[in-house]
Scaffold this active site. Structure first.
Site, PDB file in Angstrom:
ATOM      1  N   PRO A  90       0.744  -1.221   0.098  1.00 27.33           N
ATOM      2  CA  PRO A  90       0.001   0.189  -0.039  1.00 27.33           C
ATOM      3  C   PRO A  90       0.750   1.337  -0.022  1.00 27.33           C
ATOM      4  CG  PRO A  90      -0.834  -1.614   1.854  1.00 27.33           C
ATOM      5  CD  PRO A  90       0.618  -2.021   1.372  1.00 27.33           C
ATOM      6  N   GLU A 117       0.336  -7.206   8.408  1.00 26.78           N
ATOM      7  CA  GLU A 117       0.821  -5.791   8.387  1.00 26.78           C
ATOM      8  C   GLU A 117       1.859  -5.549   7.198  1.00 26.78           C
ATOM      9  OE1 GLU A 117      -1.079  -3.408  10.186  1.00 26.78           O
ATOM     10  OE2 GLU A 117      -2.374  -5.244  10.069  1.00 26.78           O
ATOM     11  N   ARG A 154      -0.560  -8.700 -21.363  1.00 19.88           N
ATOM     12  CA  ARG A 154      -1.135  -8.599 -22.686  1.00 19.88           C
ATOM     13  C   ARG A 154      -0.543  -7.445 -23.368  1.00 19.88           C
ATOM     14  NH1 ARG A 154      -3.786  -3.676 -22.783  1.00 19.88           N
ATOM     15  NH2 ARG A 154      -5.293  -4.350 -24.389  1.00 19.88           N
ATOM     16  N   ASP A 169      -6.170   1.041 -27.514  1.00 20.30           N
ATOM     17  CA  ASP A 169      -6.588   0.910 -26.116  1.00 20.30           C
ATOM     18  C   ASP A 169      -6.877   2.265 -25.421  1.00 20.30           C
ATOM     19  OD1 ASP A 169      -7.167  -0.389 -23.954  1.00 20.30           O
ATOM     20  OD2 ASP A 169      -5.352  -1.553 -23.965  1.00 20.30           O
TER      21      ASP A 169
HETATM   22  C1  9D3 Z   1      -2.810  -0.206   9.244  1.00 16.00           C
HETATM   23  C2  9D3 Z   1      -1.964   0.074   8.136  1.00 16.00           C
HETATM   24  N1  9D3 Z   1      -2.106  -0.446   6.705  1.00 16.00           N
HETATM   25  C3  9D3 Z   1      -0.800  -0.158   6.114  1.00 16.00           C
HETATM   26  C4  9D3 Z   1      -1.179   1.145   5.151  1.00 16.00           C
HETATM   27  C5  9D3 Z   1      -1.756  -1.874   6.801  1.00 16.00           C
HETATM   28  C6  9D3 Z   1      -2.075  -2.976   5.830  1.00 16.00           C
HETATM   29  C7  9D3 Z   1      -3.397  -2.651   5.137  1.00 16.00           C
HETATM   30  C8  9D3 Z   1      -3.300  -3.522   3.897  1.00 16.00           C
HETATM   31  C9  9D3 Z   1      -1.056  -3.757   5.491  1.00 16.00           C
HETATM   32  C10 9D3 Z   1      -1.153  -4.563   4.282  1.00 16.00           C
HETATM   33  C11 9D3 Z   1      -2.406  -4.383   3.421  1.00 16.00           C
HETATM   34  C12 9D3 Z   1      -2.546  -5.303   2.556  1.00 16.00           C
HETATM   35  N2  9D3 Z   1      -2.624  -4.861   1.066  1.00 16.00           N
HETATM   36  C13 9D3 Z   1      -1.505  -5.138   0.022  1.00 16.00           C
HETATM   37  O1  9D3 Z   1      -0.735  -5.872   0.505  1.00 16.00           O
HETATM   38  C14 9D3 Z   1      -1.567  -4.475  -1.085  1.00 16.00           C
HETATM   39  C15 9D3 Z   1      -2.314  -3.270  -1.556  1.00 16.00           C
HETATM   40  C16 9D3 Z   1      -3.585  -2.452  -1.013  1.00 16.00           C
HETATM   41  O2  9D3 Z   1      -4.076  -2.945  -0.189  1.00 16.00           O
HETATM   42  N3  9D3 Z   1      -4.096  -1.807  -1.872  1.00 16.00           N
HETATM   43  C17 9D3 Z   1      -3.720  -1.322  -2.971  1.00 16.00           C
HETATM   44  N4  9D3 Z   1      -2.494  -1.944  -3.697  1.00 16.00           N
HETATM   45  C18 9D3 Z   1      -1.825  -2.692  -2.583  1.00 16.00           C
HETATM   46  S1  9D3 Z   1      -0.582  -3.640  -3.274  1.00 16.00           S
HETATM   47  C19 9D3 Z   1      -0.495  -4.592  -1.916  1.00 16.00           C
END
Ligand code: 9D3
Length: 266
Positions: A90, A117, A154, A169
């Site tokens: 994230p 996490e 793709r 596209d």
């Molecule tokens: C509480 C803080 N969060 C971090 C911002 C914890 C957290 C949330 C979601 C830790 C890991 C996740 C899991 N998400 C992913 O691994 C992830 C993700 C996403 O949640 N949204 C958009 N792109 C991605 S890429 C990996």
């Protein structure tokens, strides 16, 4: 051929969807080699533990670094040479079509799927880049890894049968697509608006190809202007499209001025 290694604690989340559709066919045809690696296969303890509590305390669990380092060592030994390691997270930079185009030019990528996490910070020592697919919270990096793989695959030559459809596209051309219709010419619909017959724009059945081309340009531009005006800044438009866009903007401005003067909308 492009090779992709995906490291995950949920191989089944990846393997089933990969077998279907255009990407599945590309793998069968040898255009793409995708290997899904179970992170637990790179643990050394009896219980195959991949996570642990965070140093300093706090909620949730953190992915341990050793299994990931071992997985990357195994992939490097098998593939030979330096790895491009992409961490899904994230906190990553936003994955876009431009990123997909860049990655599609590489011979080999590794996708690391996060869970819990997230990763022990020291894993970033082995990571080339960190990518997020958008601002919403998921439960892990498996779906983001699939999104990245799909968008990249793709673009690999031969994966999508019709090269023209890849080139035309939305995000390559910078415009939303025009509306599309297929048979039948009329269809009965029962919805919130009651019962009615839905037809097809006359121009599409006229056989006048110059008219059809102009109608499609106008519709694509009108849609982009209404729904994604931000795309128009970067879009590469030909002279005719520039002219149509000016017309559409004049119409739009006219309507807004009309409303400001207190005239009712029809
Ligand atoms: C509480 C803080 N969060 C971090 C911002 C914890 C957290 C949330 C979601 C830790 C890991 C996740 C899991 N998400 C992913 O691994 C992830 C993700 C996403 O949640 N949204 C958009 N792109 C991605 S890429 C990996």
């Amino acid at each position: 051929m492009m090779t992709v290694d995906i490291v995950t604690i949920f191989p089944a989340m990846i393997e089933q969807p990969l077998a279907a559709g255009i990407v599945g066919r590309a793998i069968e045809r040898g255009l793409l080699d995708v290997k899904v690696r179970d992170l637990r296969d790179f643990t050394t303890d009896r219980h195959r533990v991949v996570d642990d509590v965070p140093y300093g305390g706090g909620p949730g669990m953190v992915l341990k670094p050793e299994p990931i380092f071992r997985a990357l060592d195994a992939i490097a030994a098998e593939r030979g040479g330096a790895l491009t390691v992409i961490m899904t997270s994230p906190q990553g930079r936003r994955f876009t079509q431009v990123e997909a185009e860049r990655l599609s030019g590489l011979q080999h990528i590794v996708l690391l799927c996060g869970r819990y996490e997230g990763f022990d910070e020291r894993v970033r020592d082995r990571v080339t880049e960190e990518l997020s697919i958008g601002d919403y919270v998921l439960t892990g990096g498996e779906l983001p890894a699939m999104v990245i793989l799909d968008a990249v695959a793709r673009l690999v030559p031969g994966v999508v049968g019709d090269e023209q459809s890849v080139a035309q596209d939305t995000f390559s051309r910078g415009l939303l697509n025009h509306p599309q219709y297929t048979r039948p010419a009329t269809i009965r619909s029962t919805g919130a608006a009651g019962e009615r017959d839905l037809g097809v724009p006359e121009v599409l059945m006229s056989g006048n190809h110059a008219e059809i081309r102009r109608w499609r340009k106008r519709e694509a531009l009108a849609r982009t202007l209404a729904r994604r005006p931000d795309l128009l800044d970067a879009a590469s438009l030909d002279e005719e499209e520039e002219r149509i866009l000016r017309e559409l903007r004049e119409l739009q401005d006219g309507r807004i001025e009309g409303l400001q003067e207190g005239k009712a909308e029809e």
